[in-house]
Scaffold this active site. Sequence first.
Site, short mmCIF file in Angstrom:
data_model
loop_
_atom_site.label_atom_id
_atom_site.label_comp_id
_atom_site.label_asym_id
_atom_site.label_seq_id
_atom_site.Cartn_x
_atom_site.Cartn_y
_atom_site.Cartn_z
N GLY A 123 5.75 94.05 72.65
CA GLY A 123 6.72 94.90 73.36
C GLY A 123 8.04 94.20 73.65
O GLY A 123 9.11 94.82 73.56
N GLU A 167 9.91 88.23 59.39
CA GLU A 167 8.60 88.42 58.77
C GLU A 167 8.30 89.92 58.68
O GLU A 167 7.95 90.43 57.64
CB GLU A 167 7.59 87.71 59.67
CG GLU A 167 6.16 88.00 59.40
CD GLU A 167 5.31 87.33 60.46
OE1 GLU A 167 5.48 86.12 60.69
OE2 GLU A 167 4.48 88.01 61.07
#
Length: 431
Positions: A218, A238
């Site tokens: 989050g 990534e």
Amino acid sequence: MSPREMYQQRRTTPAEAMRHVRDGDFIVVPTGVGEPPTLLTALSEQRMDFRDVKVGQILALRKYGYIDQATVDHVRHVAYFFGGATREGGQAGWVDFIPNYFSEIPDQIERGLMPADVVFSMASPMDDQGFFALSLGADYTMAAVAKARAVVLEVNPHVPFAYGNCRVHVSKVAALVESEEPVLEVGLPKIGVVQEAIGKYVADMIDDGSTLQIGYGGIPDAVVMQLAHKRDLGIHTEMIGDGILSLVESGAVTNRRKNYLPGKMIATFALGSGKLYRYMDRNPALEMHPVNYTNDPALAGMNDNLVAINATLQIDLLGQCGSESLGSAPFSGTGGQSDFVRAANRSKGGKAFIVLPSTAKGDTISRIVPVLSPGTHVTTSKNDVNYVVTEYGVAQLRGKSAKQRARELIGIAHPAFREELAAQAARIKLL
Ligand code: COA
């Protein structure tokens, strides 16, 4: 034989495709939405016909029938990282685990340290030259494709044909099945006031022209939401998700000032909405590459001002981050956290942020602790950690002594725990 003829020759049903799996095989599956639902459903249905088959994956998203304690002697899941579908099995011990740095999985497959007999992957439709794109997860799957005895693809028109080193030629494919259901969509996590406050501290420290890696959880997304007004950001990451797409749309991301691959975003797997997957299709602004390329600390660190933002669950007063377990109970995995912390440390002007709310369980537990809970898996070491951010501020640790670190971290702990932390730090001779 033309690519089209090869395609027709390999086209089969999901049940028939399972004939490429043998007892004792290790099947490699890409990250997240790159997992092929039709193939994994067929494997689940036929699992009683197999013995000692393993399925290895980072972040399984759906709890297929084969992820079942009662049938693990037939087919067992092996997590490279736990998620919602596998966490319970990991904590109970019937889902196995291979510890790793995400960047190093391809090399371990190439060296035969991690097995890869069969690959099951989602793929884009084939182009005229006979190539499919494994754009949702190039990750370690490209290394497994090179090594495997059998590559089995689930070809789906909703999978983007992305650029980068994520292509597989039809001649390398043993069998393919077709599916039409939309790629699984994964929404952004809920962001509360604590996450937002942490996001603001980090956003304020990100200069225009920085290159970003955005981690999982989050708080990394809360940071992204506060970057819309920045200029000339670059992406070397990534995971590409909707947060990054929103920065492209706001004009904050131009990739103009990246020193490594200027003008292009690079990532190794995608996790987001249909809008994101459509954006990835034949888009020259984005390349999807294997994870040994995107997450190599030396390559990523060639970008000046590389900012890495990653979450942890617990941190001790030396700065050791237990980001992937709660005590000895596994929660997630190392993923690319250590790769990008080290990359940002190498980058000129780089900043590695580790972010966490100061407490858990309704303010009853401090996540900053004198010593990690017994059994905690350490993700980022005390030698790599640099900026640590809670809703109470920023601690900068690299180059600091043990005593300075303890003081810095107690300074960003929840006020209700600071006195006790200082007393315990004195007891263990840290202060
Ligand atoms: N003690 C007890 N419970 C704790 C805790 C602690 N020290 N720390 C966290 N928890 C609980 C939280 O309360 C929460 O439970 P809830 O869902 O019941 O509220 C749960 O654990 C998850 O914590 P949270 O802070 O919400 O985690 P997150 O969703 O932001 O995810 C991870 C963080 C797990 C993704 C992150 O730590 C991780 O995996 N890091 C390693 C991998 C990584 O960084 N990859 C980056 C490249 S993609």
